[in-house]
Structures are given as structure tokens and as C-alpha cells.
Design a protein around this motif. Structure first.
Motif, short mmCIF file in Angstrom:
data_model
loop_
_atom_site.label_atom_id
_atom_site.label_comp_id
_atom_site.label_asym_id
_atom_site.label_seq_id
_atom_site.Cartn_x
_atom_site.Cartn_y
_atom_site.Cartn_z
N GLY A 236 42.18 41.30 21.08
CA GLY A 236 43.98 40.66 21.82
C GLY A 236 44.88 40.90 21.75
N ASP A 237 45.61 42.66 22.76
CA ASP A 237 45.94 43.69 23.10
C ASP A 237 46.67 43.11 24.61
N PRO A 238 47.70 42.58 24.90
CA PRO A 238 47.43 41.49 26.50
C PRO A 238 48.81 42.97 26.95
N ASP A 239 48.95 43.52 26.33
CA ASP A 239 49.33 45.48 27.10
C ASP A 239 48.05 46.54 28.01
N ALA A 240 47.17 46.06 26.76
CA ALA A 240 45.89 46.22 27.24
C ALA A 240 45.69 45.97 28.76
N PHE A 241 45.52 44.51 28.53
CA PHE A 241 44.98 43.84 29.98
C PHE A 241 45.70 44.33 30.98
N LEU A 242 47.05 44.54 30.55
CA LEU A 242 47.94 44.43 32.22
C LEU A 242 48.05 45.43 32.53
N GLU A 243 47.40 46.65 31.73
CA GLU A 243 47.35 48.04 31.49
C GLU A 243 45.44 48.13 32.67
N LEU A 244 44.55 47.47 32.15
CA LEU A 244 43.55 47.23 32.92
C LEU A 244 43.16 46.76 34.13
N THR A 245 43.70 45.39 33.53
CA THR A 245 44.16 44.60 35.58
C THR A 245 44.74 45.46 36.60
N SER A 246 45.92 46.04 36.01
CA SER A 246 46.90 47.31 37.10
C SER A 246 45.32 48.11 37.90
N ARG A 247 44.42 48.62 37.21
CA ARG A 247 43.66 49.63 37.44
C ARG A 247 42.43 48.85 38.61
N TYR A 248 42.84 47.68 38.59
CA TYR A 248 42.07 46.67 38.56
C TYR A 248 41.83 46.46 40.14
N MET A 249 43.38 46.48 40.03
CA MET A 249 43.49 45.54 41.37
C MET A 249 43.68 45.40 42.22
N THR A 250 43.15 46.81 42.76
CA THR A 250 42.74 47.29 44.20
C THR A 250 42.04 47.15 44.76
N LEU A 251 40.55 47.55 43.53
CA LEU A 251 39.59 46.44 43.59
C LEU A 251 39.43 45.18 43.68
N ILE A 252 39.39 44.53 43.09
CA ILE A 252 40.19 43.60 43.24
C ILE A 252 40.15 42.80 45.02
N ARG A 253 41.30 43.21 45.20
CA ARG A 253 41.65 42.99 46.47
C ARG A 253 40.62 43.59 47.71
N ALA A 254 39.77 44.17 47.30
CA ALA A 254 38.96 44.96 48.33
C ALA A 254 37.83 43.98 48.07
N LYS A 255 37.44 43.18 46.98
CA LYS A 255 36.33 42.24 46.54
C LYS A 255 36.88 41.41 47.23
N ALA A 256 37.86 41.21 47.34
CA ALA A 256 38.18 39.65 47.74
C ALA A 256 38.48 39.94 49.77
N ALA A 257 38.61 40.65 50.34
CA ALA A 257 39.08 41.00 51.65
C ALA A 257 38.38 39.94 52.34
N PRO A 258 37.07 40.38 52.46
CA PRO A 258 35.29 39.80 52.95
C PRO A 258 35.75 38.00 53.35
N PHE A 259 36.61 37.23 52.18
CA PHE A 259 36.70 36.72 52.48
C PHE A 259 37.69 35.84 53.06
N HIS A 260 39.43 36.85 52.68
CA HIS A 260 40.63 36.27 53.77
C HIS A 260 39.97 34.88 55.00
N GLY A 261 41.04 34.08 55.30
CA GLY A 261 40.70 33.51 55.86
C GLY A 261 39.86 32.78 55.88
#
Length: 198
Positions: free
Chosen positions: A25-50
Motif C-alpha cells: 500500500g505504499d503509493p510513493d513506491a508505485f511512483l518510483e517504480l513507474t518513473s523507472r518504467y515510463m520509458t519502457l511503457i512509451r517504447a512498448k506503446a510506440a508501435p500503436f501510435h497513430g
């Protein structure tokens, strides 16, 4: 000041430890984890842009995939957290794309598994899929998505997405044409809201 020290300490935590803190239940841990993975999320989403999905929708789906990985990751599953999270993020984005394309009822034999064992995200080799558990997790993910889209103001969503993308307070402020203090205040409101049940 204590919260700042807590957040700075989290930067040194491995992903698995952050995932455990999120499950506790630590929301700060989720923010830290997602900040690490945002670049990966964008890379995985890139083929679906457009496609019929907007970039923000794809990022939200990627975040939901990350949350699914956090909730279902097992260290004895044979994969690192990063590998497992990448699979969950990809699967979530693909599912959103298929749904948006109007093909959500494709037979399962048309589904191409993205991991070596041929199991879907959240199910390990030899483990039976529990439909009740899957439904509860799907409802939780839906609530998180609703929270992000409805529980936060437009500015809070913008600040959160930029923060998770690795932007500094100054860069966020410059991008949104607000003060650094306003960016910090918006992020603090997001943290408070994440601590409330949604």
C-alpha cells in the motif's frame, strides 16, 4: 522532510522490493517504480501510435500492465521483475488495441503468447488461472484507470505523466508554463489522493 528522505531512499531499492512495498500500500513506491518504467511503457506503446488509441490512453494501459505485474509477480516464477513487467505491459497494450479495434472476442487460438512458457501475464507454468481472481484484478485495474482519468484534475494528470516520464520539477514547470512550486503542489495532491481508497 521525512517523506523526502523516504523517497530518496527508494531510488536505491531494487524493483522487486518496490513491488512488495506497492503491494503493502505504499503509493510513493508505485511512483518510483513507474518513473523507472515510463520509458519502457512509451517504447512498448510506440508501435500503436497513430491507431485509434491516443498516446495518453496507451500510457495508461501500460501503467495498468505495470500494476498487474506488481500484483502478480513471484520471485520463484523464473523471470526477473523487469522481464515479467515488460510482458505484462505489452499484453495490456495489445489487449487495449484489440478491444479498440473491435476484435475483443477473437478466439483464444488466435492469441500469440508473449512469454516463453505460453502463459498469459499473471499465470505461471503449471498454475491454473482463477477466473474470480482475474475478475477482481480487472476491477481493481479499472478503478485505477478511473482514478487517473477522473480523480485527478487535468493539471494533476499532466504533472503526474511528466513526473513519471522522468522530468524534473523545473522541466515540468517549463513544459506546463507554471511555477516549480505549483508542480510540486500538484504532485503532492496526487500522492495524497493515491493514499485514499479509490
Amino acid at each position: 522532510m521525512a517523506a523526502e528522505t523516504h523517497n530518496n531512499r527508494m531510488e536505491s531499492y531494487p524493483d522487486q522490493q518496490l513491488a512488495a512495498l506497492v503491494r503493502d500500500g505504499d503509493p510513493d513506491a508505485f511512483l518510483e517504480l513507474t518513473s523507472r518504467y515510463m520509458t519502457l511503457i512509451r517504447a512498448k506503446a510506440a508501435p500503436f501510435h497513430g491507431t485509434m488509441l491516443e498516446a495518453d490512453d496507451l500510457c495508461q494501459e501500460g501503467l495498468l500492465g505495470l500494476l498487474d505485474a506488481v500484483r502478480s509477480f513471484r520471485e520463484d516464477g523464473g523471470a526477473s521483475f523487469r522481464t515479467y513487467a515488460g510482458t505484462c505491459i505489452t499484453n495490456r497494450i495489445i489487449m487495449a488495441y484489440r478491444w479498440a479495434a473491435g476484435r475483443k472476442n477473437l478466439p483464444l487460438n488466435n492469441f500469440v503468447p508473449l512469454n516463453e512458457e505460453g502463459t498469459s501475464c499473471g499465470a505461471f507454468a503449471g498454475e491454473e488461472v482463477n477466473p474470480e481472481k482475474m475478475l477482481v484484478e480487472e476491477e481493481d485495474l479499472h478503478l485505477l484507470k478511473q482514478f487517473i482519468s477522473r480523480g485527478l484534475s487535468k493539471m494533476e494528470r499532466q504533472v503526474l505523466m511528466l513526473y513519471l516520464g522522468g522530468y524534473s520539477y523545473k522541466e515540468i514547470a517549463d513544459s506546463l508554463r507554471i511555477t516549480s512550486k505549483a508542480a510540486d503542489n500538484a504532485l503532492q495532491r496526487v500522492r495524497r489522493k493515491l493514499k485514499e481508497p479509490f
